[in-house]
Design an enzyme around this catalytic site. Sequence first.
Site, mmCIF file in Angstrom:
data_model
loop_
_atom_site.group_PDB
_atom_site.id
_atom_site.type_symbol
_atom_site.label_atom_id
_atom_site.label_comp_id
_atom_site.label_asym_id
_atom_site.label_seq_id
_atom_site.Cartn_x
_atom_site.Cartn_y
_atom_site.Cartn_z
ATOM 1 N N VAL A 180 0.837 -1.208 0.000
ATOM 2 C CA VAL A 180 0.000 0.000 0.000
ATOM 3 C C VAL A 180 0.869 1.254 0.000
ATOM 4 O O VAL A 180 0.569 2.230 -0.710
ATOM 5 C CB VAL A 180 -0.954 -0.004 1.215
ATOM 6 C CG1 VAL A 180 -1.695 1.328 1.316
ATOM 7 C CG2 VAL A 180 -1.964 -1.138 1.100
ATOM 8 N N VAL A 222 2.124 2.032 -3.431
ATOM 9 C CA VAL A 222 1.061 2.655 -4.233
ATOM 10 C C VAL A 222 0.921 4.127 -3.859
ATOM 11 O O VAL A 222 0.739 4.996 -4.721
ATOM 12 C CB VAL A 222 -0.273 1.909 -4.032
ATOM 13 C CG1 VAL A 222 -1.400 2.598 -4.788
ATOM 14 C CG2 VAL A 222 -0.151 0.459 -4.472
ATOM 15 N N TYR A 223 1.016 4.405 -2.557
ATOM 16 C CA TYR A 223 0.938 5.787 -2.065
ATOM 17 C C TYR A 223 2.055 6.644 -2.668
ATOM 18 O O TYR A 223 1.801 7.756 -3.152
ATOM 19 C CB TYR A 223 1.026 5.776 -0.540
ATOM 20 C CG TYR A 223 1.239 7.126 0.101
ATOM 21 C CD1 TYR A 223 0.201 8.050 0.195
ATOM 22 C CD2 TYR A 223 2.480 7.473 0.631
ATOM 23 C CE1 TYR A 223 0.391 9.280 0.793
ATOM 24 C CE2 TYR A 223 2.682 8.709 1.231
ATOM 25 C CZ TYR A 223 1.630 9.604 1.304
ATOM 26 O OH TYR A 223 1.825 10.832 1.888
ATOM 27 N N LEU A 224 3.275 6.140 -2.654
ATOM 28 C CA LEU A 224 4.393 6.920 -3.194
ATOM 29 C C LEU A 224 4.235 7.153 -4.690
ATOM 30 O O LEU A 224 4.587 8.233 -5.190
ATOM 31 C CB LEU A 224 5.722 6.213 -2.899
ATOM 32 C CG LEU A 224 6.153 6.190 -1.430
ATOM 33 C CD1 LEU A 224 7.439 5.399 -1.271
ATOM 34 C CD2 LEU A 224 6.339 7.612 -0.878
ATOM 35 N N LYS A 251 1.424 9.924 -4.973
ATOM 36 C CA LYS A 251 1.949 11.255 -4.650
ATOM 37 C C LYS A 251 2.912 11.734 -5.736
ATOM 38 O O LYS A 251 2.900 12.902 -6.125
ATOM 39 C CB LYS A 251 2.661 11.236 -3.288
ATOM 40 C CG LYS A 251 1.753 10.963 -2.102
ATOM 41 C CD LYS A 251 0.702 12.033 -1.900
ATOM 42 C CE LYS A 251 1.239 13.289 -1.264
ATOM 43 N NZ LYS A 251 0.152 14.260 -0.963
#
Length: 218
Positions: free
Chosen positions: A125, A128-130, A133
């Site tokens: 997760v 995916v966040y990086l 962003k």
Amino acid sequence: MRIVIAGGHGQIALRLERLLAARGDEVAGIIRKAEQGDDLREAGAEPILLDLESASVEEVAAQLQGADAAVFAAGAGPSSGTSRKDTVDRGAAVLFADAAVQAGVRRFLVVSSMGADPRHEGSEVFDVYLRAKGGADEYVRGLAGLDWTILRPGILTNDAGTGLVRLEAHTGRGPVPRDDVAAALAELLDTPATAGLTLELISGSAPVSVAVKSVAGN
């Protein structure tokens, strides 16, 4: 100045709202839940009820009319799944940037993340966040209608701020209190010469105002 903050109930946003209101700026924060409004009013900010996951560019632009600056500080949160990383951390940032361009709000700050990269590899997760962003940052950088500054803090803590930071294009990893991130954002809003910069922020030895003036070339 009138400043509109996306993600107005976030931990950094509430701190920023208090700082800006205390110095006499007019501040509004975009929130998804009406019950969050009292916290914003207590911080000195006007709550705007709007869901950035479902709103149109025109609806967001209407709330940005007359603003001098916009700050994207929204996030899906650590407990959210991969789908909301895309709809909030990337999608809402893109929407907010497009709305700022449509409303003629040039000064645009993004609270990003150290390590953000649209080409970051991995399936967790946080990976995916990086990517989300990083994709948002890349999109904002491509908008000629914005005088953008992207701030990428290190590991966020709730320790009391020291007012002493390290702010550079590349700092290496390290912790930074949310208090000091908010203080840096407030200073960046006052320093248009930082437009076009992507900056990393961790705790350090320079007063926030000195650190910001240094990267601005002063």
